[in-house]
Design a protein around this motif. Structure first.
Motif, PDB file in Angstrom:
ATOM      1  N   THR A  57       4.546  -5.507 -11.084  1.00 27.92           N
ATOM      2  CA  THR A  57       4.866  -5.583  -9.657  1.00 27.92           C
ATOM      3  C   THR A  57       4.926  -4.200  -9.014  1.00 27.92           C
ATOM      4  O   THR A  57       4.386  -4.001  -7.919  1.00 27.92           O
ATOM      5  N   ALA A  58       5.551  -3.247  -9.671  1.00 24.64           N
ATOM      6  CA  ALA A  58       5.641  -1.895  -9.095  1.00 24.64           C
ATOM      7  C   ALA A  58       4.251  -1.306  -8.893  1.00 24.64           C
ATOM      8  O   ALA A  58       3.969  -0.709  -7.844  1.00 24.64           O
ATOM      9  N   ASP A  59       3.364  -1.492  -9.873  1.00 26.31           N
ATOM     10  CA  ASP A  59       1.998  -0.990  -9.731  1.00 26.31           C
ATOM     11  C   ASP A  59       1.252  -1.693  -8.605  1.00 26.31           C
ATOM     12  O   ASP A  59       0.504  -1.057  -7.854  1.00 26.31           O
ATOM     13  N   ARG A  60       1.425  -2.986  -8.494  1.00 23.19           N
ATOM     14  CA  ARG A  60       0.768  -3.729  -7.394  1.00 23.19           C
ATOM     15  C   ARG A  60       1.266  -3.228  -6.045  1.00 23.19           C
ATOM     16  O   ARG A  60       0.492  -3.082  -5.103  1.00 23.19           O
ATOM     17  N   LEU A  61       2.556  -2.947  -5.952  1.00 21.16           N
ATOM     18  CA  LEU A  61       3.107  -2.422  -4.700  1.00 21.16           C
ATOM     19  C   LEU A  61       2.520  -1.044  -4.377  1.00 21.16           C
ATOM     20  O   LEU A  61       2.143  -0.771  -3.235  1.00 21.16           O
ATOM     21  N   ILE A  62       2.425  -0.192  -5.383  1.00 25.29           N
ATOM     22  CA  ILE A  62       1.863   1.149  -5.169  1.00 25.29           C
ATOM     23  C   ILE A  62       0.399   1.053  -4.770  1.00 25.29           C
ATOM     24  O   ILE A  62      -0.040   1.701  -3.805  1.00 25.29           O
ATOM     25  N   GLU A  63      -0.374   0.243  -5.488  1.00 20.57           N
ATOM     26  CA  GLU A  63      -1.802   0.113  -5.172  1.00 20.57           C
ATOM     27  C   GLU A  63      -2.016  -0.489  -3.787  1.00 20.57           C
ATOM     28  O   GLU A  63      -2.911  -0.074  -3.054  1.00 20.57           O
ATOM     29  N   SER A  64      -1.207  -1.452  -3.421  1.00 20.47           N
ATOM     30  CA  SER A  64      -1.304  -2.040  -2.084  1.00 20.47           C
ATOM     31  C   SER A  64      -0.975  -1.004  -1.015  1.00 20.47           C
ATOM     32  O   SER A  64      -1.645  -0.926   0.017  1.00 20.47           O
ATOM     33  N   THR A  65       0.034  -0.203  -1.270  1.00 19.06           N
ATOM     34  CA  THR A  65       0.414   0.847  -0.322  1.00 19.06           C
ATOM     35  C   THR A  65      -0.699   1.880  -0.195  1.00 19.06           C
ATOM     36  O   THR A  65      -1.018   2.321   0.914  1.00 19.06           O
TER      37      THR A  65
END
Length: 188
Positions: free
Chosen positions: A3-11
């Motif tokens: 989830t943290a990686d998905r949030l970073i990549e989305s950002t």
């Protein structure tokens, strides 16, 4: 991807598309497919998440550059390998593009990874140019630090020219010109 990686990549993607102000927490969560609680579980808020995204973008640029700059060949061949590497020219530089966001640049902490990455790149290229000078491949007239700054400026300017023309040709001509200038100073 957690989830943290998905949030970073989305950002990262949203910062590129919309800029800092246009990147809302809601848009980040939607793109990441994450719930609101997950963002605040991993990050203190949008700014903290943006900082992680900017840092990751900067780190990826450094890793990609280092791959060419520490590869095989002479110092000048390694600089050339970096300049000639495959790029999505019309998309622009992912780190250089961040400088166009006034809100991101107004925040010293968000701006720091961008500045640090360009400083690293100038220093890394200057070290190679110093090596080339010591090996006699680069004439003594050129200052390695000044020349490295010019190389990085031409590269970034090449992106701007290419985007303005909607053609990669100005970028490739700028890179070719820098290589010609460095090659014109190569001694046997």
């Amino acid at each position: 991807m957690d989830t943290a990686d998905r949030l970073i990549e989305s950002t990262r993607a949203l910062l590129w598309e919309r800029g800092y102000v246009g990147t809302s927490p809601k848009a980040i969560l939607e793109r990441a497919g994450a719930g609101q609680g997950s963002m605040y579980h991993h990050f203190s808020g949008k700014r903290d998440l943006a900082l992680a995204a900017v840092r990751r973008t900067a780190q990826e640029m450094r890793e990609s550059a280092e791959e060419r700059l520490s590869g095989p060949g002479t110092a000048l061949e390694r600089v050339a390998a970096y300049l000639l590497r495959e790029r999505e020219v019309l998309k622009g530089c992912p780190v250089g593009g961040l400088t166009q966001d006034p809100d991101l640049m107004a925040d010293p902490e968000l701006r720091a990874p961008v500045d640090e990455t360009f400083a690293w790149l100038r220093e890394r290229i200057a070290a190679l140019l110093s090596e080339a000078r010591q090996d006699g491949a680069l004439g003594p007239v050129l200052d390695p630090a000044d020349t490295a700054a010019a190389v990085v400026a031409v590269l970034q300017g090449g992106y701007v020219l290419a985007r303005a023309a909607d053609s990669a040709e100005p970028f490739h001509r700028a890179v070719g010109g820098v290589l010609d200038l460095l090659g014109a100073r190569v001694t046997d």
